[in-house]
Design a protein around this motif. Structure first.
Motif, short mmCIF file in Angstrom:
data_model
loop_
_atom_site.label_atom_id
_atom_site.label_comp_id
_atom_site.label_asym_id
_atom_site.label_seq_id
_atom_site.Cartn_x
_atom_site.Cartn_y
_atom_site.Cartn_z
N GLY A 196 0.80 -1.22 0.00
CA GLY A 196 0.00 0.00 0.00
C GLY A 196 0.82 1.26 0.00
O GLY A 196 2.04 1.24 -0.09
N SER A 197 0.14 2.38 0.13
CA SER A 197 0.78 3.68 0.07
C SER A 197 -0.26 4.76 0.35
O SER A 197 -1.46 4.53 0.21
CB SER A 197 1.38 3.90 -1.33
N THR A 198 0.21 5.95 0.71
CA THR A 198 -0.68 7.12 0.76
C THR A 198 -0.47 8.00 -0.47
O THR A 198 -1.08 9.06 -0.58
CB THR A 198 -0.41 7.97 2.02
N ASP A 199 0.38 7.56 -1.40
CA ASP A 199 0.73 8.39 -2.55
C ASP A 199 -0.48 8.81 -3.37
O ASP A 199 -0.47 9.88 -3.99
CB ASP A 199 1.70 7.64 -3.47
N SER A 200 -1.50 7.98 -3.44
CA SER A 200 -2.65 8.26 -4.30
C SER A 200 -3.77 9.01 -3.58
O SER A 200 -4.91 9.04 -4.06
CB SER A 200 -3.19 6.95 -4.89
N GLY A 201 -3.45 9.60 -2.45
CA GLY A 201 -4.41 10.46 -1.80
C GLY A 201 -5.25 9.77 -0.74
O GLY A 201 -5.13 8.57 -0.49
N PRO A 202 -6.16 10.54 -0.11
CA PRO A 202 -6.89 10.08 1.07
C PRO A 202 -8.08 9.18 0.78
O PRO A 202 -8.65 8.60 1.70
CB PRO A 202 -7.35 11.38 1.72
N TYR A 203 -8.48 9.05 -0.48
CA TYR A 203 -9.71 8.30 -0.77
C TYR A 203 -9.65 6.87 -0.27
O TYR A 203 -10.62 6.36 0.29
CB TYR A 203 -9.99 8.31 -2.28
N TYR A 204 -8.52 6.19 -0.47
CA TYR A 204 -8.45 4.76 -0.17
C TYR A 204 -8.50 4.49 1.33
O TYR A 204 -9.12 3.52 1.77
CB TYR A 204 -7.19 4.17 -0.82
N LEU A 205 -7.89 5.36 2.12
CA LEU A 205 -8.02 5.25 3.57
C LEU A 205 -9.42 5.67 4.01
O LEU A 205 -10.07 4.97 4.80
CB LEU A 205 -6.96 6.11 4.27
N GLY A 206 -9.89 6.79 3.49
CA GLY A 206 -11.19 7.28 3.90
C GLY A 206 -12.31 6.32 3.61
O GLY A 206 -13.24 6.14 4.41
N LEU A 235 -0.02 8.06 13.26
CA LEU A 235 -1.43 7.88 12.98
C LEU A 235 -1.78 8.55 11.65
O LEU A 235 -1.35 9.67 11.37
CB LEU A 235 -2.30 8.50 14.08
N GLU A 236 -2.56 7.84 10.85
CA GLU A 236 -3.08 8.40 9.61
C GLU A 236 -4.60 8.30 9.66
O GLU A 236 -5.15 7.25 10.02
CB GLU A 236 -2.56 7.64 8.39
N GLY A 237 -5.27 9.38 9.34
CA GLY A 237 -6.72 9.39 9.37
C GLY A 237 -7.28 10.25 8.25
O GLY A 237 -6.67 11.24 7.84
N ALA A 238 -8.44 9.87 7.73
CA ALA A 238 -9.09 10.63 6.67
C ALA A 238 -10.57 10.77 6.99
O ALA A 238 -11.16 9.92 7.64
CB ALA A 238 -8.91 9.93 5.32
N ARG A 239 -11.14 11.87 6.51
CA ARG A 239 -12.56 12.12 6.72
C ARG A 239 -13.18 12.66 5.45
O ARG A 239 -12.49 13.12 4.53
CB ARG A 239 -12.78 13.12 7.86
N ILE A 240 -14.51 12.60 5.39
CA ILE A 240 -15.24 13.15 4.24
C ILE A 240 -15.18 14.67 4.29
O ILE A 240 -15.51 15.29 5.31
CB ILE A 240 -16.69 12.65 4.23
N SER A 241 -14.76 15.28 3.18
CA SER A 241 -14.69 16.74 3.12
C SER A 241 -15.82 17.33 2.29
O SER A 241 -15.94 18.55 2.18
CB SER A 241 -13.35 17.17 2.52
N GLY A 242 -16.63 16.48 1.70
CA GLY A 242 -17.74 16.94 0.87
C GLY A 242 -18.04 15.91 -0.20
O GLY A 242 -17.52 14.78 -0.17
N TYR A 243 -18.87 16.30 -1.15
CA TYR A 243 -19.23 15.43 -2.28
C TYR A 243 -18.94 16.17 -3.56
O TYR A 243 -19.18 17.39 -3.67
CB TYR A 243 -20.70 15.03 -2.19
#
Length: 451
Positions: free
Chosen positions: A38-48, A293-301
């Protein structure tokens, strides 16, 4: 053991690799196969969202080759950050693929899973510190995350190996921990181990031809030797040393949960045209063990619309056209939907002009064609789509102020509006002090494949 050979076939599970390179690694005496998942390179979507970036078919294809290799050689297979972001669902996803392959192939390998997902309510705010450039963490931000993972070091992986695992499927882990775990378990010095693990983390990235497959690192008490698995590929002192520049703040040091890799006095020597010897690395244990710690949340639609511009008159003053589009979208949305600036956001990107560098683009000459991508973000999907629909006539026919006709631009899709669903943002870039390296992680010890 006085030396350990770590085989890293690729930089990420699912990226693929030439099967013959793994066969070559076994012939060279590999003691363990280690690969990042895995990776965080492609942005927060996959964690979120708790979903994987990679296709199941691609991951399964890699797993089939690696499980066969591990079973043939009788060596462990370690995979970290399963399912891209290392969420519990990511670990279960890869574990399901593994167990299916083991059953189909009749392979008797014992699988351990390590879960790294965290509950916000269980994390002590008073023991969490921000990592630059993040700010102090508050409870509201912590609880707003859809998924939180802790980034493990080598210790949980070692615990699984010592319990008899043939295959270790770990949640979020440092890229280096995946390769460092087995040699550290065999009591090799931490300096060479961690430095070697950093160099091999991306497979063939440290070679002169990264597309040719992975590498084998032979770690001993004085240092390590690294060579490509493809006989026609090469490692050079520059290609190996340069990987310390990759994804690091400081090319001479890098923090792990247990301490810091220091390579400021490391030497890189070409043993021949293919192999490089590295010595002089050291590891400085930390006074306090920490877990990132890595965390992601919904920022909108989001809703996206994309139109293409080939009209030379518009392209000759594309900045003026873009500014007018932004202005008129605001006016039309206010008039038709009654929405103000705080109710939505728009992001207009001009591909072929300055979409990559934006305001610092040095070449401001008129382009030959431009793809104008409009991203609308709002608190809910219907609002985002409504704004994009209001913008539709403008993106199809908006002239520049000096044009006496309506141009026809070219939408890329029909319908022109594509609903992207929830958008996510990273909100945790923090470290938590822990009393035990394994305390935050749930280790499910091996189960026999016939159980």
């Amino acid at each position: 053991m006085t030396e350990v050979r770590v085989l890293t076939p690729t930089g990420m599970l699912g990226a693929g690799f030439p099967p013959e390179t793994v066969t070559r690694g076994l012939e060279l005496g590999a003691d363990v196969i280690a690969v990042d998942g895995g990776s965080t390179d492609s942005g927060p979507y996959y964690l979120g969202s708790g979903t994987a970036k990679t296709a199941a078919g691609a991951v399964a294809q890699d797993l089939l080759l690696l499980l066969r290799a591990a079973a043939t050689a009788g060596i462990p297979l370690i995979i970290g950050s399963c399912g891209t972001s290392g969420t519990d669902s990511g670990v279960d996803w890869v574990a399901g693929l593994v167990r299916g392959i083991l059953a189909e192939e009749g392979l008797d390998l014992r699988v351990a899973t390590i879960y790294s997902e965290q509950r916000a309510a269980d994390l002590p705010l008073d023991r969490i510190q921000p990592l630059a450039p993040a700010s102090e963490l508050d409870a509201a931000t912590l609880h707003s995350c859809t998924h939180i993972v802790g980034m493990m070091g080598h210790e949980p992986i070692v615990a699984a190996l010592e319990a008899g695992a043939d295959v270790v499927l770990a949640g979020r882990a440092t890229d280096t921990a995946v390769a460092a775990a087995f040699p550290l378990m065999k009591r090799l010095p931490a300096g060479p181990v961690w430095h070697a693990a950093k160099i091999v983390e991306c497979g063939g990235q440290c070679t002169t031809n990264p597309r040719a497959g992975g590498v084998l690192a032979t770690i001993d008490t004085d240092g390590f030797t690294i060579e490509p698995l493809d006989p026609d590929n090469s490692c050079t002192p520059v290609s190996v040393a340069a990987h310390m520049l990759y994804e690091t703040v400081n090319p001479f040091s890098m923090r792990e949960p247990a301490g810091t890799i220091v390579v400021s006095e490391a030497t890189y020597e070409a043993l021949d045209e293919r192999r490089v010897r590295v010595e002089g690395s050291r590891f400085e244990p930390a006074a306090q063990h920490t877990i990132k710690l890595e965390g992601a949340r919904i920022s909108g639609y989001e809703t996206m619309s994309f139109t293409a511009i080939r009209d030379p008159h518009i392209l000759g003053q594309i900045d003026t056209w873009a500014a007018l589009l932004r202005k008129m979208i605001g006016e039309w949305v206010a008039r038709t939907l009654g929405l103000g600036d705080g109710d939505y956001e728009i992001d207009l990107r001009l591909y072929g002009y300055d979409a990559v560098l934006d305001g610092i683009e040095p070449d401001r000459r008129p382009p030959k064609e431009v793809g104008a991508m409009l991203l609308v973000r709002a608190a809910d999907q219907p609002t985002a789509t409504a704004v994009a629909k209001v913008a539709n006539p403008l993106m199809l026919h908006l002239p520049t102020p000096d044009m006496n006709y309506l141009p026809s631009l070219a939408f890329a899709t029909s319908p022109a509006e594509t609903e992207r669903g929830p958008a996510y943002e990273f909100v945790l870039n923090h470290a938590v002090d822990v009393d035990s390296p394994t305390a935050l992680f749930r280790i499910h010890l091996p189960e026999a494949t016939d159980a």
